[in-house]
Design a protein around this motif. Structure first.
Motif, PDB file in Angstrom:
ATOM      1  N   HIS A 198       1.109   4.008  -2.956  1.00 21.96           N
ATOM      2  CA  HIS A 198       0.798   5.393  -2.632  1.00 21.96           C
ATOM      3  C   HIS A 198       1.950   6.310  -3.084  1.00 21.96           C
ATOM      4  CE1 HIS A 198      -1.180   8.077   0.683  1.00 21.96           C
ATOM      5  NE2 HIS A 198      -0.951   8.741  -0.433  1.00 21.96           N
ATOM      6  N   PHE A 219     -12.603   0.439 -14.611  1.00 23.93           N
ATOM      7  CA  PHE A 219     -11.625   0.463 -13.511  1.00 23.93           C
ATOM      8  C   PHE A 219     -10.649  -0.717 -13.641  1.00 23.93           C
ATOM      9  CE2 PHE A 219     -10.606  -1.191  -9.198  1.00 23.93           C
ATOM     10  CZ  PHE A 219      -9.843  -0.138  -8.720  1.00 23.93           C
ATOM     11  N   ASN A 247      -8.501  -6.950   0.062  1.00 28.38           N
ATOM     12  CA  ASN A 247      -7.625  -6.559   1.179  1.00 28.38           C
ATOM     13  C   ASN A 247      -8.314  -5.846   2.333  1.00 28.38           C
ATOM     14  OD1 ASN A 247      -5.050  -7.376  -0.136  1.00 28.38           O
ATOM     15  ND2 ASN A 247      -5.666  -5.822  -1.616  1.00 28.38           N
ATOM     16  N   PHE A 275     -11.217   5.302  -4.781  1.00 29.47           N
ATOM     17  CA  PHE A 275     -11.422   4.635  -3.485  1.00 29.47           C
ATOM     18  C   PHE A 275     -11.293   3.124  -3.567  1.00 29.47           C
ATOM     19  CE2 PHE A 275     -13.310   8.793  -3.272  1.00 29.47           C
ATOM     20  CZ  PHE A 275     -12.861   9.252  -2.047  1.00 29.47           C
ATOM     21  N   SER A 305     -13.292  -6.314  -2.776  1.00 29.01           N
ATOM     22  CA  SER A 305     -12.014  -5.773  -2.295  1.00 29.01           C
ATOM     23  C   SER A 305     -11.311  -6.812  -1.424  1.00 29.01           C
ATOM     24  CB  SER A 305     -12.276  -4.487  -1.492  1.00 29.01           C
ATOM     25  OG  SER A 305     -11.151  -4.160  -0.707  1.00 29.01           O
ATOM     26  N   VAL A 352      -9.794  15.326  -7.293  1.00 29.39           N
ATOM     27  CA  VAL A 352      -8.774  14.292  -7.050  1.00 29.39           C
ATOM     28  C   VAL A 352      -8.117  14.511  -5.690  1.00 29.39           C
ATOM     29  CG1 VAL A 352      -6.630  13.252  -7.905  1.00 29.39           C
ATOM     30  CG2 VAL A 352      -8.439  13.917  -9.521  1.00 29.39           C
ATOM     31  N   GLU A 388      -2.188  18.416   1.204  1.00 30.41           N
ATOM     32  CA  GLU A 388      -3.306  18.079   0.307  1.00 30.41           C
ATOM     33  C   GLU A 388      -4.463  19.064   0.485  1.00 30.41           C
ATOM     34  OE1 GLU A 388      -2.789  16.110  -2.033  1.00 30.41           O
ATOM     35  OE2 GLU A 388      -2.075  14.129  -1.451  1.00 30.41           O
ATOM     36  N   ALA A 416      -8.488  12.305  -2.380  1.00 37.59           N
ATOM     37  CA  ALA A 416      -7.267  11.873  -1.682  1.00 37.59           C
ATOM     38  C   ALA A 416      -7.358  12.227  -0.191  1.00 37.59           C
ATOM     39  CB  ALA A 416      -6.037  12.512  -2.320  1.00 37.59           C
ATOM     40  N   GLN A 474       0.816  -1.209   0.000  1.00 36.47           N
ATOM     41  CA  GLN A 474       0.000   0.000   0.000  1.00 36.47           C
ATOM     42  C   GLN A 474       0.856   1.269   0.000  1.00 36.47           C
ATOM     43  OE1 GLN A 474      -3.552   0.196   2.429  1.00 36.47           O
ATOM     44  NE2 GLN A 474      -3.278   2.393   2.809  1.00 36.47           N
ATOM     45  N   ASN A 490      -9.706   9.893   1.656  1.00 40.71           N
ATOM     46  CA  ASN A 490      -9.097   8.575   1.828  1.00 40.71           C
ATOM     47  C   ASN A 490      -7.928   8.626   2.827  1.00 40.71           C
ATOM     48  OD1 ASN A 490      -6.463   7.183   0.515  1.00 40.71           O
ATOM     49  ND2 ASN A 490      -8.170   5.734   0.483  1.00 40.71           N
TER      50      ASN A 490
HETATM   51  N1  FAQ Z   1      -5.918   2.506  -8.479  1.00 41.56           N
HETATM   52  O1  FAQ Z   1      -8.358  -4.839  -1.950  1.00 41.56           O
HETATM   53  P1  FAQ Z   1      -8.336  -3.448  -2.465  1.00 41.56           P
HETATM   54  C1  FAQ Z   1      -2.617  10.890  -4.576  1.00 41.56           C
HETATM   55  C2  FAQ Z   1      -5.841  -2.125  -6.315  1.00 41.56           C
HETATM   56  S1  FAQ Z   1      -4.002  10.018  -4.169  1.00 41.56           S
HETATM   57  C3  FAQ Z   1      -5.052   1.495  -8.678  1.00 41.56           C
HETATM   58  O2  FAQ Z   1      -9.491  -2.588  -2.145  1.00 41.56           O
HETATM   59  P2  FAQ Z   1      -6.578  -1.865  -0.782  1.00 41.56           P
HETATM   60  C4  FAQ Z   1      -2.605  12.387  -4.261  1.00 41.56           C
HETATM   61  C5  FAQ Z   1      -5.228  -2.492  -4.982  1.00 41.56           C
HETATM   62  O3  FAQ Z   1      -3.927  -1.960  -4.860  1.00 41.56           O
HETATM   63  C6  FAQ Z   1      -3.844   8.387  -4.897  1.00 41.56           C
HETATM   64  N2  FAQ Z   1      -5.133   0.326  -8.001  1.00 41.56           N
HETATM   65  O4  FAQ Z   1      -6.936  -2.756  -2.052  1.00 41.56           O
HETATM   66  C7  FAQ Z   1      -2.359  13.191  -5.488  1.00 41.56           C
HETATM   67  C8  FAQ Z   1      -5.242  -3.987  -5.047  1.00 41.56           C
HETATM   68  O5  FAQ Z   1      -4.243  -4.431  -5.948  1.00 41.56           O
HETATM   69  P3  FAQ Z   1      -2.992  -5.367  -5.535  1.00 41.56           P
HETATM   70  C9  FAQ Z   1      -3.026   7.416  -4.101  1.00 41.56           C
HETATM   71  C10 FAQ Z   1      -6.132   0.206  -7.094  1.00 41.56           C
HETATM   72  O6  FAQ Z   1      -5.126  -1.589  -0.830  1.00 41.56           O
HETATM   73  C11 FAQ Z   1      -3.366  13.984  -5.998  1.00 41.56           C
HETATM   74  C12 FAQ Z   1      -6.563  -4.262  -5.747  1.00 41.56           C
HETATM   75  O7  FAQ Z   1      -6.845  -3.099  -6.505  1.00 41.56           O
HETATM   76  N3  FAQ Z   1      -3.584   7.174  -2.810  1.00 41.56           N
HETATM   77  O8  FAQ Z   1      -1.731  10.300  -5.059  1.00 41.56           O
HETATM   78  C13 FAQ Z   1      -7.034   1.227  -6.841  1.00 41.56           C
HETATM   79  O9  FAQ Z   1      -7.122  -2.457   0.463  1.00 41.56           O
HETATM   80  C14 FAQ Z   1      -3.160  14.748  -7.150  1.00 41.56           C
HETATM   81  C15 FAQ Z   1      -7.693  -4.599  -4.812  1.00 41.56           C
HETATM   82  O10 FAQ Z   1      -8.160  -3.470  -4.056  1.00 41.56           O
HETATM   83  C16 FAQ Z   1      -3.351   6.048  -2.115  1.00 41.56           C
HETATM   84  O11 FAQ Z   1      -2.655   5.157  -2.554  1.00 41.56           O
HETATM   85  C17 FAQ Z   1      -6.924   2.418  -7.576  1.00 41.56           C
HETATM   86  N4  FAQ Z   1      -7.761   3.449  -7.424  1.00 41.56           N
HETATM   87  O12 FAQ Z   1      -7.386  -0.497  -1.027  1.00 41.56           O
HETATM   88  C18 FAQ Z   1      -1.121  13.183  -6.145  1.00 41.56           C
HETATM   89  C19 FAQ Z   1      -3.964   5.983  -0.736  1.00 41.56           C
HETATM   90  N5  FAQ Z   1      -7.903   0.794  -5.900  1.00 41.56           N
HETATM   91  O13 FAQ Z   1      -2.066  -4.461  -4.776  1.00 41.56           O
HETATM   92  C20 FAQ Z   1      -0.911  13.918  -7.312  1.00 41.56           C
HETATM   93  C21 FAQ Z   1      -3.516   4.806   0.075  1.00 41.56           C
HETATM   94  C22 FAQ Z   1      -7.540  -0.456  -5.580  1.00 41.56           C
HETATM   95  O14 FAQ Z   1      -3.579  -6.438  -4.659  1.00 41.56           O
HETATM   96  C23 FAQ Z   1      -1.960  14.724  -7.819  1.00 41.56           C
HETATM   97  N6  FAQ Z   1      -4.089   3.572  -0.387  1.00 41.56           N
HETATM   98  N7  FAQ Z   1      -6.481  -0.817  -6.311  1.00 41.56           N
HETATM   99  O15 FAQ Z   1      -2.399  -5.839  -6.793  1.00 41.56           O
HETATM  100  C24 FAQ Z   1      -5.305   3.079   0.000  1.00 41.56           C
HETATM  101  O16 FAQ Z   1      -6.019   3.690   0.770  1.00 41.56           O
HETATM  102  C25 FAQ Z   1      -5.713   1.735  -0.515  1.00 41.56           C
HETATM  103  O17 FAQ Z   1      -4.568   1.081  -1.004  1.00 41.56           O
HETATM  104  C26 FAQ Z   1      -6.809   1.777  -1.620  1.00 41.56           C
HETATM  105  C27 FAQ Z   1      -7.061   0.349  -2.104  1.00 41.56           C
HETATM  106  C28 FAQ Z   1      -8.105   2.329  -1.032  1.00 41.56           C
HETATM  107  C29 FAQ Z   1      -6.380   2.629  -2.800  1.00 41.56           C
END
Ligand code: FAQ
Length: 310
Positions: free
Chosen positions: A40, A266, A206, A197, A204, A127, A157, A131, A36, A134
C-alpha cells in the motif's frame, strides 16, 4: 506461555478489539500485514508518478496548485504507511530496497500511462474512488496503527476524488474536444480500476485468512461490486459511457451486472510486464539514488545533535 498469548490474540480479534505493536501476534499475521501495508505504501509513492507527469503541463495556475497538493498528499500517505509498517519490526529503508529490487508489489493501476489532462480527472474519479471503496473498511482493520493511518488517508482521498470529479464536470461542460478527452480517458481507466480490487475471490489466496483476522472486512469481489454500483450513477451525471456493454441493473440482485476484467492482463501487469512497469521502477530507483545525499545529510545532522546532547 505461547498458548495463553495465542488465546489472548484470538479473543482480541473475536471481540473486534485492536491489536497493538507490543501485543503478541502470530508470525503469519505480522507477515501478512507487512506485505499489505508495504504494498500500500509503495503504491502511494509510485502513484505520484502518473499524475506528477502533468504538473508542469497543468492548464492553469489553479489546476497546477490543486494537482501539486494532491501529489504531495500521496507522498504523505506513503510516509504514514511506512511508519505503520515500521511498528511491525521492519524499516522503511529495507522496504524500499525490496521495492526497487522488484521483490515487493505496488498497485497494478500505476503501470498505465497518463496520456491527457483528462486522466488527472479520471484518476481522481475512478482510481481514488476505487481506493476509497477499498480503504474505508481498512479504518476498522484489527491492527491499530494501520487502522488509524487509514482514517486520515481516507479523508484526504475523499478530497482527491472530489477534485477529480470537479475537473471532469468542468471538462464535460466545455467543448466537444474536451468531452471526447474525458470519454477516451474513461475508456482506458475503467478496466484497470476494476482490477485494483485484486483477483476474483476464487483466485485470491489471502482473502479468507485476512478476513478471519479482521484485516480485510470484505472480499475483493464485494468491494468491486460496491464500486461499480457507486460509479454508474456518477458516470450518468457526467454524461460519459462506461465501456462495458454488459453493464446493466439487475433488479433481482439489487446490483449492476458487469463484465469481468481481463484477468490475464492483470496477471501480466502484477508480474512486471504492464505498459509502464519498467519506467515506473526505473524512475523510483533513480529518485532513491539521487536522494542518497539527503538521507546522508539528515543522518549526519542527527548524529551531530545526539553528540551535543551527550
Ligand atoms: N495490484 O490474495 P490477494 C492508492 C496481489 S490505492 C498489484 O487478493 P490481498 C491511492 C496481492 O498483493 C492502491 N498487486 O491479496 C492512490 C497478492 O500478491 P502477493 C493501493 C495486487 O492482499 C490513488 C496477490 O495479488 N491500495 O494507492 C493487486 O488479500 C491515486 C493475490 O491477491 C492498497 O494497497 C493489485 N491491484 O488483497 C495513490 C489497499 N491485487 O503479495 C496515488 C490495501 C492483488 O501474495 C494516486 N490493500 N494483488 O505477492 C488491499 O486492500 C489488498 O492488499 C488488495 C489485495 C485488495 C489490494
Amino acid at each position: 506461555d505461547e498458548t495463553a498469548l495465542a488465546a489472548h490474540f484470538d479473543a482480541t480479534i473475536a471481540g473486534d478489539q485492536r491489536i497493538e505493536p507490543r501485543d503478541w501476534m502470530p508470525e503469519a499475521y505480522r507477515k501478512t500485514l507487512i506485505r499489505q501495508i508495504a504494498q500500500h505504501a509503495h503504491s502511494e509513492i509510485i502513484g505520484m508518478q502518473p499524475e506528477g507527469n502533468w504538473i508542469r503541463r497543468a492548464p492553469s495556475l489553479r489546476r497546477k496548485a490543486i494537482l501539486l497538493a494532491k501529489v504531495q498528499d500521496e507522498a504523505g500517505h506513503g510516509m504514514y504507511l511506512y511508519a505503520a509498517a515500521e511498528t511491525l519490526g521492519v524499516d522503511r529503508a529495507e522496504l524500499t530496497d525490496l521495492l526497487v529490487a522488484g521483490r515487493q508489489k505496488y498497485s497494478s493501476i500505476f503501470n498505465y500511462p497518463t496520456l491527457s489532462y483528462a486522466d488527472v480527472g479520471v484518476i481522481g474519479w475512478l482510481v481514488d474512488g476505487a481506493a476509497i471503496c477499498n480503504q474505508v473498511p481498512l479504518c476498522r482493520c484489527s491492527y491499530g496503527p494501520y487502522a488509524r493511518a487509514m482514517v486520515r488517508i481516507c479523508k484526504e482521498e475523499s478530497f482527491h476524488q472530489r477534485q477529480g470529479y470537479e475537473l471532469l464536470l468542468a471538462m464535460v461542460n466545455g467543448t466537444d474536444a474536451q468531452r471526447e478527452m474525458v470519454q477516451e480517458s474513461t475508456n482506458r481507466f475503467w478496466w484497470p480500476s476494476l482490477m485494483m480490487f485484486g483477483p476474483p475471490d476464487g483466485d485470491s489466496p489471502n482473502t479468507q485468512q485476512s478476513m478471519t483476522w479482521g484485516i480485510k472486512r470484505h472480499t475483493n469481489d464485494e468491494l468491486r461490486q460496491r464500486f461499480v454500483d457507486m460509479t454508474v450513477p456518477q458516470a450518468e451525471a457526467l454524461g460519459v459511457t462506461l465501456p462495458d456493454p454488459g453493464l446493466r441493473w439487475n433488479p433481482e440482485r439489487g446490483h449492476y451486472d458487469f463484465t469481468e476484467p481481463d484477468w490475464a492482463e492483470f496477471k501480466a501487469v502484477i508480474s512486471g510486464s504492464g505498459p509502464c512497469n519498467a519506467q515506473r521502477l526505473a524512475q523510483r530507483r533513480r529518485a532513491h539514488e539521487e536522494g542518497a545525499w539527503v538521507r546522508e545529510a539528515a543522518q549526519a545532522y542527527a548524529e551531530k545533535h545526539a553528540r551535543k546532547e551527550v
